[in-house]
Scaffold this active site. Structure first.
Site, mmCIF file in Angstrom:
data_model
loop_
_atom_site.group_PDB
_atom_site.id
_atom_site.type_symbol
_atom_site.label_atom_id
_atom_site.label_comp_id
_atom_site.label_asym_id
_atom_site.label_seq_id
_atom_site.Cartn_x
_atom_site.Cartn_y
_atom_site.Cartn_z
ATOM 1 C CB SER A 144 -1.079 0.009 1.378
ATOM 2 O OG SER A 144 -1.528 1.272 1.331
ATOM 3 C CE1 TYR A 157 -3.628 -2.085 5.708
ATOM 4 C CE2 TYR A 157 -3.197 0.100 5.345
ATOM 5 C CZ TYR A 157 -3.423 -1.032 5.022
ATOM 6 O OH TYR A 157 -3.567 -1.221 3.633
#
Length: 298
Positions: A144, A157
């Site tokens: 990501s 995360y």
């Protein structure tokens, strides 16, 4: 003829029942070979298998809980039983949580480490030796743009995606002359269920950044992997976000991300139970002198 030579090469998509994983599986199915979909949900797996078959692939499904200690071994056994080998591994399973690390449940946060890092690493390390022996194939790890910076209010995360990027790029360099490719795909926000499940979709940051289409991301990922690329950042907005994250001073970047990922009614991370804005967000300013030290309350 050995058993290994009789195995058919397959694309194995972990987390292939939904989102980007399912989209990559559908794109991979166009080459007409076996595609193995791995996930926990029986119904979602069946739906994804139907799409893979419609795209021209031969679909296999395995219901598997990646949190189990023997998950990678069970996947390997499933492939052998079906006379398949893992030619291309797609690690797209993962999750995130939005909120202050001191407020979110510890167990759920550690689950991010277990799935996004441990399971991805174990699967990658289990199947890479076979690829190297065959001198073909590789791994697509779903990262990501969150992996380019620390992420206040989604701390674990962002950290997990930083690991995925670092791990993948290191393996790419180690294996670059072996015929095996390791590609990290680092999209920005994507229109999938992840944003709602993680709570990130309600944060200002994910409302400001444009959302990409999962199929477009999958197409970019597949092209980039087949071209032997180390890192794929799909879309102009994601590329710009990654660029600015790399050049902005941390002193500016961290407060900005923290603010954009915080909601006004979020509880304060200090544990007071009061909303952040009324506690450490603004209240502390009234209690500090010019020296920066906390002034006594009157």
């Amino acid at each position: 003829m050995s058993l290994v030579s009789q195995l058919r090469p397959a694309v194995v998509v972990v987390g292939g029942s939904r989102g980007i994983g399912k989209a990559i599986a559908t794109v991979a199915a166009r080459q007409g070979g076996p595609v193995v979909l791995v996930a926990r949900s029986h119904e979602s797996l069946l739906a994804a298998a139907t799409e893979v078959q419609a795209a021209g692939g031969e679909a296999f499904t395995l219901e598997l809980d990646l949190f189990s200690a023997d998950a990678s071994l069970r996947l390997e056994e499933f492939l052998t039983e079906n006379r398949l080998s893992c030619d291309i591994l797609v690690n797209s399973a993962g999750y995130g949580l939005r909120g202050a690390a001191t407020i979110l449940p510890i167990g759920e946060q550690l689950g991010i480490v277990d799935l996004n890092i441990r399971a991805l690493s174990e699967l990658t390390l289990r199947f890479l030796p076979g690829m190297l022996a065959r001198r073909r194939g590789g791994v697509i790890n779903l990262g990501s743009i969150a992996g380019f910076t620390p992420g206040p209010n989604m701390a674990l995360y962002y950290a997990s995606k930083s690991f995925v990027r670092s791990f993948s790029e290191a393996l790419y360099e180690e294996l670059r002359h072996t015929g095996v490719t390791v590609t990290c795909v680092a999209p920005g926000p994507v229109e999938t269920e992840f944003l709602d499940r993680s709570g990130a979709g309600r944060a200002m940051l994910f409302k400001v950044l444009p959302r990409a289409d999962a199929v477009d991301v999958a197409e970019s990922a597949w092209r980039g992997f087949n071209a032997g690329r180390r890192l794929v950042v799909p879309g102009v907005s994601a590329k710009l976000t990654a660029f600015f994250a790399s050049i902005l001073p941390t002193a500016i970047l961290l407060p900005l991300i923290g603010k954009l990922q915080r909601r006004g009614n979020d509880p304060c991370p200090c544990g007071s139970g009061v909303k952040y804005k009324a506690c450490c967000g603004k209240g502390w300013l009234r209690r500090r002198g010019r020296s920066g030290r906390i002034a006594p309350e009157r």
